[in-house]
Design a protein around this motif. Structure first.
Motif, PDB file in Angstrom:
ATOM      1  N   ILE A  92      -6.720  -0.919   0.678  1.00  0.00           N
ATOM      2  CA  ILE A  92      -6.354  -0.047   2.161  1.00  0.00           C
ATOM      3  C   ILE A  92      -8.216  -0.112   2.602  1.00  0.00           C
ATOM      4  O   ILE A  92      -8.831  -0.869   1.802  1.00  0.00           O
ATOM      5  CB  ILE A  92      -6.713   1.861   1.202  1.00  0.00           C
ATOM      6  CG1 ILE A  92      -5.346   1.793   1.872  1.00  0.00           C
ATOM      7  CG2 ILE A  92      -7.067   2.282   2.658  1.00  0.00           C
ATOM      8  CD1 ILE A  92      -4.993   2.805  -0.187  1.00  0.00           C
TER       9      ILE A  92
ATOM     10  N   TYR B 292      -6.449  -1.429   6.854  1.00  0.00           N
ATOM     11  CA  TYR B 292      -6.311  -2.397   6.154  1.00  0.00           C
ATOM     12  C   TYR B 292      -7.219  -3.207   5.676  1.00  0.00           C
ATOM     13  O   TYR B 292      -7.481  -3.491   6.619  1.00  0.00           O
ATOM     14  CB  TYR B 292      -4.692  -2.644   5.785  1.00  0.00           C
ATOM     15  CG  TYR B 292      -3.709  -2.186   5.940  1.00  0.00           C
ATOM     16  CD1 TYR B 292      -2.736  -1.321   4.451  1.00  0.00           C
ATOM     17  CD2 TYR B 292      -3.100  -1.667   6.429  1.00  0.00           C
ATOM     18  CE1 TYR B 292      -1.515  -0.915   4.878  1.00  0.00           C
ATOM     19  CE2 TYR B 292      -1.715  -0.605   6.865  1.00  0.00           C
ATOM     20  CZ  TYR B 292      -1.766   0.129   5.392  1.00  0.00           C
ATOM     21  OH  TYR B 292      -0.323   0.626   6.143  1.00  0.00           O
TER      22      TYR B 292
ATOM     23  N   ALA C 194       0.277  -1.120   0.015  1.00  0.00           N
ATOM     24  CA  ALA C 194      -0.392   0.235  -0.149  1.00  0.00           C
ATOM     25  C   ALA C 194       0.847   1.001  -0.265  1.00  0.00           C
ATOM     26  O   ALA C 194       0.084   2.437  -0.673  1.00  0.00           O
ATOM     27  CB  ALA C 194      -0.982   0.024   1.302  1.00  0.00           C
TER      28      ALA C 194
END
Length: 623
Positions: A586, A578, A567
């Motif tokens: 995300i 997350y 990410a």
């Protein structure tokens, strides 16, 4: 210098009724105080007395504590309400006007209660009241924005970005187990984020506190990031774990000093360092912060200065509205704790949201109860579905695990500074709480500790009767929180049973541990995973010493590190949460947009890399 700790016992569990007559006869013929002194002077007799003779009439319990007794019961009141300040009420008016004027697209209500005043409140209110309004009371967006620019300071402008005094680009001994050069370079980037998140309170806040909702703090601090512009209580534990990995011991001590300053002023650590957070706390992890700093620094003076505040905080959580007495299936009586905010109005930082959520309720009493539940859920650090809240009616596994750890920590810290009496009192308290956690929360069939729903939630202390049907059998990551505590993770057979339950639970996904299996759309539900829950479960498994558990702990940590790295490479930031369904995804949901920064995620990543390292030949990319 030793401080006074009341000699009365701490929240003791007693199996009683069958021994009541014996105890009464033994005590009847001798003055109570003299008899107690004689018994307590002999360790063997004291233990026997604690086990058998603390009995009291039909409930079979005499619950005593290290703090003052609770105030008289008032059945007509749903609970205490902490007073607010006029500044907050005014900024809530600005917040509501902004929603009407600007619309709800990307609207963040917290922004408006974080603004500061450029002039005194009466001058600012007078100017606000003179703004031209339409027939429905709304203000044009142009007029409102002009007013804000003229009379209010930007959110965050009452803090100063500073370089931490102990920050080094690559401190000596930093993450020695990280061999992979790509991972090491990334870890140094995460380490460097402490500079971006480091703040101190501006001098103007201390000079004119009435113009700010930000509270003055004595030391520099680390903020979570994005909309969270101030110190938060339980976030600070994982921030400190990261600071310790970054060798930033002075900054870590400063974080603790700030939280202690809140205890000195309010009697407890606030949810966050804002005036509107004065009505609730958050999961109590201050003792863990003090302990972990001591284990790295051996600073006994730091422990001595911190210990009285830890005892005071324990008293806050173990008195009044937070304390619940419950009798288990064997007629043993226990004292456990719950979250209970001292507030029954909309949360100022989310006032427009709370009012909208409560708009369908029929009367003021229902709304007040709803607002208290919302605030109490925020105190838990675990905001969930706002339509089905009953937080004050729940004995939570995680809170009682944290308080058990607090008791163990205080006992250890008191002993190393020579406060033997305090150490003994809190060690006994921890044993009573361990027994209570086993009796009330443990579900042998599921191999988990389950939250317990009370059948009555009024604030007065009645004795609740345990019933198996009141255990909440839904799967949550918090069901495994006691594993973080040494009293449980040192029990080999229990660890084996709990680990199998965890592996079969469905919580462990491709990118880490899901908070729950409920798809509610709220941020503390599936498919979101949060750094603190990963860390506590991993650390509990690791501390058990079981090879199988330690292997599972490393596997979870590797998944979390990988998803965070992926990410970061896509977005350039570390995130608050997350989506554990896929590596690099995300998280989302809840009442605000996903946040970046991010204090506790940074801390957990550095703590994992410090513990497990990263071999040279292990890939960091998602598989």
């Amino acid at each position: 210098m030793p401080w006074n700790v009341n000699d009365r016992l701490v929240n003791r569990s007693i199996c009683s009724n069958s021994y009541y007559i014996l105890c009464r006869k033994k005590l009847r013929s001798v003055p109570f105080a003299a008899k107690m002194a004689k018994i307590l002077s002999d360790p063997n007799r004291r233990f026997l007395f604690y086990t058998i003779c603390f009995c009291f009439f039909t409930t079979g319990v005499l619950t005593l504590s290290v703090h003052k007794s609770s105030p008289p019961c008032n059945y007509s009141d749903s609970g205490p309400v902490k007073p607010s300040i006029p500044l907050i009420s005014f900024l809530e008016r600005v917040q509501e006007t902004a929603l009407r004027s600007l619309g709800d697209s990307n609207f963040d209500p917290k922004l408006y209660v974080d603004l500061s005043l450029k002039f005194n409140l009466s001058t600012t209110e007078e100017a606000f009241d003179k703004l031209p309004r339409s027939a429905n009371g709304s203000v044009s967006a142009r007029d409102l924005q002009s007013f804000i620019a003229s009379y209010l300071g930007d959110a965050g402008s009452d803090m100063v970005i500073i370089q931490p005094v102990d920050f080094m680009p690559e401190p000596p001994g930093f993450l020695p187990k990280v061999e992979n050069p790509v991972v090491r370079a990334w870890a140094l980037e995460v380490h460097s984020l402490w500079k971006n998140l480091s703040r101190k309170v501006a001098d103007g806040v201390k000079e004119s506190p009435e113009l700010h909702t930000l509270l003055p703090l004595p030391s520099p601090f680390i903020i979570p990031g994005s909309r969270f512009r101030e110190v938060y209580y339980w976030d600070s534990y994982w921030v400190i774990r990261g600071l310790l990995a970054s060798k930033m011991h002075q900054t870590a001590k400063g974080v603790v000093q700030n939280l202690i300053s809140l205890i000195d002023k309010y009697g407890y650590v606030l949810n966050g360092a804002r005036a509107y957070y004065n009505n609730r706390s958050q999961p109590p992890l201050l003792s863990s912060m003090v302990l972990d700093i001591y284990l790295r620094t051996n600073d006994l003076e730091f422990v001595k200065k911190s210990l009285p505040s830890l005892v005071k905080e324990h008293g806050f959580w173990n008195s009044g509205i937070h304390k619940v007495t419950i009798q288990d299936a064997q007629a043993c009586t226990h004292t456990l704790n719950r979250y209970y905010a001292m507030w029954n109005k909309p949360r100022p930082e989310s006032s427009t949201i709370d009012k909208e959520s409560a708009s369908k309720l029929l009367n003021a009493s229902e709304k007040e109860q709803f607002y208290r539940q919302v605030a109490s859920t925020a105190e838990s650090g675990d905001p969930s579905d706002l339509t089905t809240l009953a937080t004050t009616s729940i004995l939570p596994v995680d809170l009682n695990a944290y308080i058990l750890k607090m008791e163990l920590d205080i006992a250890f810290l008191a002993r190393i500074v020579g406060e033997e009496h305090t150490a003994e009192v809190f060690l006994e308290a921890s044993q009573a709480r361990k027994k209570a956690i086993g009796s009330i929360f443990w579900n042998a069939k599921m191999g988990q500790w389950l939250d317990y729903r009370l059948t009555s939630s009024h604030t007065c202390e009645t004795v609740h009767r345990w019933g198996a049907q009141n255990q909440n059998e839904k799967i949550f990551a918090s069901n495994f929180m006691p594993l973080w505590i040494e009293l449980f993770n040192s029990d080999g057979p229990m660890v084996k049973k709990v680990m199998k339950s965890f592996q079969d639970s469905g919580l462990l996904r491709a990118a880490g541990i899901a908070t729950s299996l409920t798809e509610s759309g709220q941020q503390w539900d599936f498919p979101n995973g949060w750094a603190p829950l990963q860390h506590m479960i991993v650390e509990g498994l690791l501390r058990s010493g079981s090879k199988e558990a330690m292997s599972l702990a490393e596997d979870i940590a590797v998944r979390w590190i990988r998803t965070s790295y992926a990410a970061y490479k896509k977005t350039g930031t570390i995130h608050e949460k997350y989506d554990v369904e896929a590596c690099g995804k995300i998280g989302g949901g809840g009442e605000y947009v996903p946040q970046t920064g991010f204090g506790w995620t940074n801390g957990v990543l550095l703590a994992f890399l410090e513990e497990f390292g990263w071999p040279h030949d292990r890939k960091i990319d998602c598989h």
